[in-house]
Motif scaffolding. Structure first.
Motif, PDB file in Angstrom:
ATOM      1  N   VAL A   1       0.864  -1.187   0.000  1.00 27.15           N
ATOM      2  CA  VAL A   1       0.000   0.000   0.000  1.00 27.15           C
ATOM      3  C   VAL A   1       0.899   1.234   0.000  1.00 27.15           C
ATOM      4  CG1 VAL A   1      -1.737   1.311   1.287  1.00 27.15           C
ATOM      5  CG2 VAL A   1      -1.888  -1.191   1.175  1.00 27.15           C
ATOM      6  N   GLU A   2       0.734   2.047  -1.022  1.00 28.67           N
ATOM      7  CA  GLU A   2       1.558   3.245  -1.166  1.00 28.67           C
ATOM      8  C   GLU A   2       1.241   4.251  -0.065  1.00 28.67           C
ATOM      9  OE1 GLU A   2       4.021   4.092  -3.320  1.00 28.67           O
ATOM     10  OE2 GLU A   2       3.959   2.071  -4.184  1.00 28.67           O
ATOM     11  N   PRO A   3       2.258   4.950   0.441  1.00 26.31           N
ATOM     12  CA  PRO A   3       2.032   5.902   1.518  1.00 26.31           C
ATOM     13  C   PRO A   3       0.986   6.976   1.187  1.00 26.31           C
ATOM     14  CG  PRO A   3       4.370   5.510   1.241  1.00 26.31           C
ATOM     15  CD  PRO A   3       3.670   4.796   0.115  1.00 26.31           C
ATOM     16  N   GLU A   4       0.922   7.389  -0.061  1.00 25.18           N
ATOM     17  CA  GLU A   4      -0.013   8.446  -0.434  1.00 25.18           C
ATOM     18  C   GLU A   4      -1.311   7.909  -1.048  1.00 25.18           C
ATOM     19  OE1 GLU A   4       2.456  12.262  -1.579  1.00 25.18           O
ATOM     20  OE2 GLU A   4       3.280  10.473  -2.576  1.00 25.18           O
ATOM     21  N   SER A   5      -1.608   6.633  -0.813  1.00 23.82           N
ATOM     22  CA  SER A   5      -2.853   6.059  -1.319  1.00 23.82           C
ATOM     23  C   SER A   5      -4.042   6.703  -0.615  1.00 23.82           C
ATOM     24  CB  SER A   5      -2.867   4.548  -1.096  1.00 23.82           C
ATOM     25  OG  SER A   5      -2.921   4.281   0.300  1.00 23.82           O
ATOM     26  N   ALA A   6      -5.194   6.606  -1.243  1.00 23.23           N
ATOM     27  CA  ALA A   6      -6.403   7.217  -0.686  1.00 23.23           C
ATOM     28  C   ALA A   6      -6.716   6.690   0.703  1.00 23.23           C
ATOM     29  CB  ALA A   6      -7.590   6.975  -1.630  1.00 23.23           C
ATOM     30  N   GLU A   7      -6.527   5.376   0.930  1.00 24.77           N
ATOM     31  CA  GLU A   7      -6.866   4.822   2.240  1.00 24.77           C
ATOM     32  C   GLU A   7      -5.921   5.296   3.346  1.00 24.77           C
ATOM     33  OE1 GLU A   7      -5.200   0.989   0.139  1.00 24.77           O
ATOM     34  OE2 GLU A   7      -5.981   2.917  -0.525  1.00 24.77           O
ATOM     35  N   VAL A   8      -4.641   5.477   3.025  1.00 26.90           N
ATOM     36  CA  VAL A   8      -3.700   5.977   4.031  1.00 26.90           C
ATOM     37  C   VAL A   8      -3.994   7.450   4.328  1.00 26.90           C
ATOM     38  CG1 VAL A   8      -1.266   6.441   4.563  1.00 26.90           C
ATOM     39  CG2 VAL A   8      -1.911   4.281   3.458  1.00 26.90           C
ATOM     40  N   ILE A   9      -4.197   8.234   3.279  1.00 28.98           N
ATOM     41  CA  ILE A   9      -4.504   9.667   3.470  1.00 28.98           C
ATOM     42  C   ILE A   9      -5.772   9.828   4.311  1.00 28.98           C
ATOM     43  CG2 ILE A   9      -5.217  11.797   2.290  1.00 28.98           C
ATOM     44  CD1 ILE A   9      -2.267  11.245   1.858  1.00 28.98           C
ATOM     45  N   ALA A  10      -6.824   9.078   3.995  1.00 28.46           N
ATOM     46  CA  ALA A  10      -8.082   9.183   4.747  1.00 28.46           C
ATOM     47  C   ALA A  10      -7.867   8.821   6.213  1.00 28.46           C
ATOM     48  CB  ALA A  10      -9.148   8.292   4.126  1.00 28.46           C
ATOM     49  N   ALA A  11      -7.105   7.771   6.470  1.00 28.51           N
ATOM     50  CA  ALA A  11      -6.856   7.352   7.855  1.00 28.51           C
ATOM     51  C   ALA A  11      -6.051   8.409   8.605  1.00 28.51           C
ATOM     52  CB  ALA A  11      -6.150   6.003   7.872  1.00 28.51           C
ATOM     53  N   ILE A  12      -5.043   8.978   7.952  1.00 28.32           N
ATOM     54  CA  ILE A  12      -4.229  10.044   8.595  1.00 28.32           C
ATOM     55  C   ILE A  12      -5.123  11.218   8.939  1.00 28.32           C
ATOM     56  CG2 ILE A  12      -2.443  11.777   8.220  1.00 28.32           C
ATOM     57  CD1 ILE A  12      -0.914   9.604   6.598  1.00 28.32           C
ATOM     58  N   GLU A  13      -5.908  11.685   7.966  1.00 22.28           N
ATOM     59  CA  GLU A  13      -6.747  12.863   8.213  1.00 22.28           C
ATOM     60  C   GLU A  13      -7.751  12.627   9.330  1.00 22.28           C
ATOM     61  OE1 GLU A  13      -8.129  14.366   4.429  1.00 22.28           O
ATOM     62  OE2 GLU A  13      -6.109  15.067   3.944  1.00 22.28           O
ATOM     63  N   LYS A  14      -8.251  11.406   9.433  1.00 23.67           N
ATOM     64  CA  LYS A  14      -9.183  11.065  10.500  1.00 23.67           C
ATOM     65  C   LYS A  14      -8.476  11.012  11.866  1.00 23.67           C
ATOM     66  CE  LYS A  14     -12.503   7.490  11.810  1.00 23.67           C
ATOM     67  NZ  LYS A  14     -13.035   6.164  11.494  1.00 23.67           N
ATOM     68  N   SER A  15      -7.194  10.688  11.869  1.00 25.85           N
ATOM     69  CA  SER A  15      -6.444  10.514  13.117  1.00 25.85           C
ATOM     70  C   SER A  15      -5.721  11.749  13.604  1.00 25.85           C
ATOM     71  CB  SER A  15      -5.431   9.379  12.957  1.00 25.85           C
ATOM     72  OG  SER A  15      -6.084   8.150  12.776  1.00 25.85           O
ATOM     73  N   LEU A  16      -5.672  12.791  12.790  1.00 22.45           N
ATOM     74  CA  LEU A  16      -4.964  13.998  13.216  1.00 22.45           C
ATOM     75  C   LEU A  16      -5.611  14.563  14.478  1.00 22.45           C
ATOM     76  CD1 LEU A  16      -4.420  15.734   9.769  1.00 22.45           C
ATOM     77  CD2 LEU A  16      -2.659  14.693  11.225  1.00 22.45           C
ATOM     78  N   PRO A  17      -4.798  15.105  15.387  1.00 24.49           N
ATOM     79  CA  PRO A  17      -5.378  15.686  16.593  1.00 24.49           C
ATOM     80  C   PRO A  17      -6.283  16.864  16.246  1.00 24.49           C
ATOM     81  CG  PRO A  17      -3.010  16.116  16.495  1.00 24.49           C
ATOM     82  CD  PRO A  17      -3.345  15.224  15.343  1.00 24.49           C
ATOM     83  N   ALA A  18      -7.299  17.067  17.067  1.00 23.69           N
ATOM     84  CA  ALA A  18      -8.264  18.155  16.798  1.00 23.69           C
ATOM     85  C   ALA A  18      -7.630  19.504  17.004  1.00 23.69           C
ATOM     86  CB  ALA A  18      -9.471  17.995  17.720  1.00 23.69           C
TER      87      ALA A  18
END
Length: 162
Positions: free
Chosen positions: A145-162
């Protein structure tokens, strides 16, 4: 106890100081310099650049367990990553991710399933674990899974601190 409580050395000296990442999202990746997936360093660095100011870091964990694809010394690994891919994200000491000498960090990670339900041993270089600000595994991604794949990006954005 979260992954932020695990002790692991830094690549060149001292501690990787995991407690300093408490409250941030961290993408932990077992890396290697002589692997067919090594070009993923470029995507990992772009993630670092894109999200660092929003409470995110990539943490590279060199490992030589897969066909000896990370044979270098700490200085050689650091120089390769910097010179070849412009890596600015932190790198830990070289560790084992599988077997009886598995590092305690990976003891905490391997029970998390990926999208296909895989748990347990690391399959290859560049397997990725996204850690939420609370220190819990938020997602696991297969090596391909590429680091910049849609699933990785979505997971990162969901996990970023508020």
């Amino acid at each position: 106890m979260s992954i932020f409580d695990v002790e692991i050395g830094g690549l060149r000296d001292g501690s990787a100081d995991l407690p300093r990442y408490r409250g941030t999202a961290v993408l932990i990746v077992n890396v290697a310099s002589k692997c067919g997936l090594t070009p993923q360093y470029a995507g990992l660095e772009r993630l670092q650049e894109r999200y660092a100011e929003r409470g995110f870091t990539v943490l590279g964990v060199p490992c030589n367990q897969f066909l000896g694809q990370e044979p270098g010394t700490p200085d050689e690994i650091a120089e390769f990553c910097s010179a070849t891919y412009g890596v600015t994200f932190p790198l830990t000491e070289k560790v084992e991710v599988n077997g009886e000498n598995r590092h305690p960090l990976y003891d905490r990670l391997v029970d998390a399933p990926d999208a296909e339900g895989h748990t347990g041993d690391i399959r290859w270089n560049f397997e990725k674990f996204l850690i939420g600000p609370d220190g819990a595994v938020a997602a696991r991604f297969a090596p391909q899974v590429e680091p910049e794949s849609a699933e990785v990006i979505a997971a990162i954005e969901k996990s970023l601190p508020a």
